[in-house]
Design an enzyme around this catalytic site. Structure first.
Site, PDB file in Angstrom:
ATOM      1  N   VAL A  64      -0.254   5.816   1.998  1.00 20.53           N
ATOM      2  CA  VAL A  64      -0.646   6.878   1.085  1.00 20.53           C
ATOM      3  C   VAL A  64      -2.036   6.572   0.535  1.00 20.53           C
ATOM      4  CG1 VAL A  64      -0.032   8.143  -0.993  1.00 20.53           C
ATOM      5  CG2 VAL A  64       1.760   7.205   0.454  1.00 20.53           C
ATOM      6  N   ASP A  89      17.179   8.181  -0.036  1.00 18.27           N
ATOM      7  CA  ASP A  89      16.435   6.959  -0.326  1.00 18.27           C
ATOM      8  C   ASP A  89      16.022   6.947  -1.797  1.00 18.27           C
ATOM      9  OD1 ASP A  89      15.428   4.513   0.232  1.00 18.27           O
ATOM     10  OD2 ASP A  89      13.635   5.215   1.290  1.00 18.27           O
TER      11      ASP A  89
END
Ligand code: NAG
Ligand code: NAG
Ligand code: NAG
Ligand code: NAG
Ligand code: NAG
Ligand code: NAG
Ligand code: NAG
Ligand code: NAG
Ligand code: NAG
Ligand code: NAG
Length: 759
Positions: free
Chosen positions: A441, A552
């Site tokens: 990211v 998750d």
């Protein structure tokens, strides 16, 4: 039209002529001077390159020392060159500038006995004084021939001596071509020998071998010159043998000579130290030829004049000579690098078309259409490639999801690859803000000063494409203040890219476990984060028309903004669960420490897996401990287990985070701990639903002392509706599970135009 036609003719003609040669350059190259102007350059067959010079020329024609003198005897035909002086009797065979060698003829020594009376002896014992030129140690050897023979090489200066001996009793013992001590012996020459005396001795005055060998011979000769045979024992027909001398100029090495005034290497040369003897040697640089001792002696080689000297494409290439080198290119109308052993040259498409037109007007039309056909094929290939990328990047799936959406509102944008490259400063490492399970990211800055987070897949393998598409599909259906917002994506690149709103305050994980930050995390803040997170998970599970299981849930996937508002992220592993299917069999995915033990066992994915993971996050919030830590004793490694056991033994407050322990909220902490306990039940069905958890937490929050914080409307307007009310059958494409959705007006926030739309 007529002019155009002529132009085409010219082009065609040029194509036939081939590469350009300069014959003048080739002739000039053959006639390089080897001597100074006005100096004699040959003697018979021998050429005399400077620094050597003829004795009868001006002294300036040669380098100072007499070693460089050539005495030419013009009375013979052809004239015979001698070294120094005719009286030395050392004939010069040739002089090499490249190898820095001089080959001379040298006498063969002999020592002969006759039968009666004994010891009547005749000898020729040569000796050589080679001045400043050492005898080549690599090109010569010392040889002795005879059957009662010992030969010695005595260094002229008495520095050293060496030799060999050869004994035999019968001619039958010797082998033709072998010089290993029977009839013939040989040895190599050491460096730095500047002359020799030869000595020949016998042990018995040849008395025992006179019947087949009455002489011994000894000589220094060029390797390869002499080949022993048994006949030589009776009589060696030779009286001279060639010998190689090394030569160099000066008596200093290069580094010293360069500083002195009489340095002889001129422009475009390189200097090497003599390996044998003293002095230095000059040589032209690669790409130059000529005499490196003469001013302007080293001339550029015109590699282009001789196709053997260059590696350019001979047919369509063009060789350009530059000083010291050459370059290859392609003739006009051709492209490539011009090197025949690399790409070579190929006709440009346009050139091809032009040539074809030049062939004849009659077939021109036909060929033009052929050209068009060619271009058409090219274009089709391009379209296919685009299609491939699009398909590879999951474009088809997305298209299926999005193609009937309203395109007038434009909140989800298709970004171009350049735009994102610019925004991230070409994916600079300094811009990396995190590495998720499915990629890296980056923090990016769009031209309108919007800060965004850009997620880039690490590798483009199929499962990751799946994750990528999945995330787009899932996120495109959610618009919730507690879910990280997808702003757009980029399908043009090989690696798919997603663009999110930038949540600037880091992850919940960081805030809980970083000591400098955790003390700011009051009980109320924690409760609000828990409640927000529970709210959004509950929404995903039930409020949405198609349930979404996050899969998750963990503290690193909960981002916080400046106001500590939780934003759930990373939907890469999420699954849409059609309503008629309560559970879904999938590959186990998730993070250790948060993973639902039941799911781990059965592979049956239900909403309760998220409940379990959320329970772990809740415990993390209460205890300030990591979900899994190998720093803790074995029994305490798994936080969930540790927590449950503490609760069972009534030791809850021993593990509560010190930051909140003193806030006087013990009762609430205990109750929340109870919620967590229920979330962590081993059996999924015993766990509460996310909706129950959310309602419960919401209740606590309202009871809390800061009513202004109550800001989540669980079923409020912000929780946008999703796709149509009906459930849709799940379709499988390329093994990727996706939804075949119907059109819906409620997805106004999302407009995606796939790159190849309009096909
Ligand atoms: C010199 O050149 C002539 C003719 O070019 C040739 O016959 C002769 O063998 C050569 N001599 C030597 C020693 O190379
Ligand atoms: C020197 O002479 C030898 C024998 O005559 C010959 O083989 C060799 O090629 C010559 N070298 C040069 C550089 O002329
Ligand atoms: C050695 O023998 C050969 C052959 O018989 C003869 O020609 C030559 O003269 C002899 N040499 C001496 C020094 O007697
Ligand atoms: C070599 O021979 C010359 C004369 O023939 C003599 O002056 C010199 O001393 C000899 N050198 C050696 C090392 O024997
Ligand atoms: C030397 O002579 C022998 C026979 O006499 C032959 O077999 C061999 O090839 C020769 N070697 C060279 C290097 O000429
Ligand atoms: C060889 O000849 C010399 C005289 O020239 C003599 O003094 C010597 O004894 C002879 N050696 C043998 C082994 O015959
Ligand atoms: C060796 O060479 C000689 C000529 O020099 C020849 O007469 C003889 O037969 C050869 N010997 C052998 C074993 O080839
Ligand atoms: C050149 O010679 C000088 C003095 O003889 C010596 O100090 C130096 O190391 C030599 N340089 C090289 C490169 O051999
Ligand atoms: C050698 O080249 C240098 C520059 O490369 C030039 O200044 C100098 O004049 C040249 N010397 C000769 C002797 O040509
Ligand atoms: C000549 O140019 C080529 C590349 O064009 C280069 O690889 C080569 O090293 C050059 N040769 C010299 C002597 O500079």
């Amino acid at each position: 039209m007529v002019i155009h036609w002529l132009l085409l003719k010219v082009v065609v003609l040029g194509a036939v002529l081939g590469p350009y040669h300069n014959p003048l350059a080739a002739e000039a190259a053959a006639d390089d001077p080897i001597t100074k102007p006005g100096c004699r350059s040959t003697c018979g067959n021998l050429s005399i390159p400077y620094p050597f010079g003829s004795r009868d020329s001006d002294p300036s024609c040669r380098n100072g020392p007499s070693s460089f003198e050539v005495d030419c005897d013009d009375s013979t035909d052809p004239p015979t060159p001698y070294w120094y002086d005719k009286s030395s009797n050392l004939q010069i065979l040739n002089i090499s500038l490249e190898d820095h060698e001089m080959r001379i003829t040298m006498f063969i020594g002999q020592d002969c006995y006759n039968s009666a009376p004994y010891a009547a002896r005749s000898r020729t014992i040569p000796s050589l004084v080679s001045g400043q030129f050492p005898i080549s140690n690599t090109k010569n050897k010392f040889t002795g021939v005879g059957c009662d023979t010992a030969v010695y090489f005595l260094d002229r200066r008495g520095d050293f001596a060496f030799g060999c001996m050869s004994l035999c009793n019968d001619i039958a013992e010797v082998t033709n071509g072998s010089c290993s001590g029977i009839g013939c012996c040989e040895t190599s020459i050491p460096r730095n020998s500047f002359g020799y005396n030869i000595s020949i001795a016998s042990f018995k005055n040849h008395t025992d071998v006179l019947r087949f060998n009455n002489c011994s011979y000894a000589f220094v000769a060029e390797i390869g010159f002499y080949n022993f045979s048994s006949g030589d024992l009776w009589r060696l027909e030779l009286d001279k043998a060639p010998l190689v001398l090394d030569w160099a100029v000066g008596d200093k090495n290069c580094s010293i000579a360069k500083k002195s005034g009489d340095y002889m290497c001129t422009n475009n040369t390189r200097c090497t130290d003599a390996e044998n003897g003293r002095g230095y040697k000059c040589a032209c640089l690669k790409g130059f030829h000529g005499n490196p001792y003469l001013v302007n002696g080293c001339q550029d080689i015109d590699e282009c004049a001789d196709s053997n000297k260059n590696q350019c494409d001979e047919v369509n290439g063009q060789c350009t000579n530059v000083v010291g080198n050459y370059t290859c290119s392609c003739r006009k109308g051709y492209h490539g690098d011009g090197w025949k052993d690399r790409q070579g040259c190929t006709a440009n498409a346009s050139h091809l078309v032009r040539i074809l037109v030049g062939v004849g007007a009659g077939i021109a039309v036909l060929l033009f259409s052929a050209g068009f056909l060619y271009l058409g094929i090219q274009k089709m290939k391009l379209i296919r490639l685009k299609e491939h990328y699009f398909k590879q990047n999951g474009g088809l799936l997305l298209q299926q999801q999005l193609h009937e959406r309203d395109r007038t509102t434009n909140t989800t944008k298709i970004f171009s690859a350049e735009e994102l490259e610019k925004a991230t400063n070409n994916y600079d490492v300094s811009r990396i803000v995190g590495r998720g399970g499915y990629g890296t990211v980056y923090k990016g800055l769009l031209p309108n000063d919007t800060v965004v987070a850009i997620k880039k897949s690490k590798l483009v393998d199929k499962t990751q494409i799946e994750q990528f598409v999945n995330e787009v599909i899932v996120l495109s259906q959610i618009n919730h203040r507690n879910v990280v917002k997808l702003l757009g994506c980029c399908l043009e690149t090989e690696v798919p890219l997603l663009v999110y709103e930038f949540v600037n305050n880091g992850t919940l994980f960081d805030h809980i476990h970083n000591r400098n930050k955790s003390f700011k995390m009051s009980w109320d803040t924690r409760l609000r984060i828990a409640s927000d997170t529970a709210g959004v998970l509950s929404y995903l599970h039930s409020a949405a028309s198609i349930p979404i299981i996050h899969r998750d849930v963990k503290s690193t996937n909960i981002l916080l903004d400046d106001n500590y508002t939780a934003k759930v992220s990373d939907f890469g592993a999420s699954r849409l669960v059609p309503l008629d299917q309560a559970e879904l069999s999938t590959l186990v995915q998730g993070t250790l420490g948060y993973l639902d033990p039941e799911y781990l066992q059965t592979n049956q994915l239900t909403e309760k897996s998220d409940v379990y993971s959320f329970g772990v996050v809740l415990v993390e919030l209460i205890t300030g401990k990591k979900a899994l830590s190998f720093d803790r004793p074995e029994k305490e490694r798994n936080l969930a287990m540790h927590f449950l056991s503490a609760l069972k033994n009534n030791r809850l407050f021993q593990i509560v985070d010190g930051v909140i322990a003193n806030e006087g909220n013990d009762e609430q902490v205990r109750e929340i701990a109870n919620v967590a306990k229920r979330c962590l039940m081993v059996k999924g069905e015993e766990r509460p639903t996310m909706r129950e958890v959310a309602i419960e937490l919401e209740g606590f929050k309202e009871k809390s002392s800061h009513p202004w914080m109550s800001n989540v409307d669980l079923h409020g307007e912000e929780a946008l509706h999703l796709l149509g009310e009906k459930t849709h059958p799940t379709v499988y494409m390329d093994g990727i599970e996706t939804m075949n959705t119907g059109a819906s007006d409620s997805m106004k926030n999302l407009v995606m135009t796939p790159v190849n739309s309009g096909r």
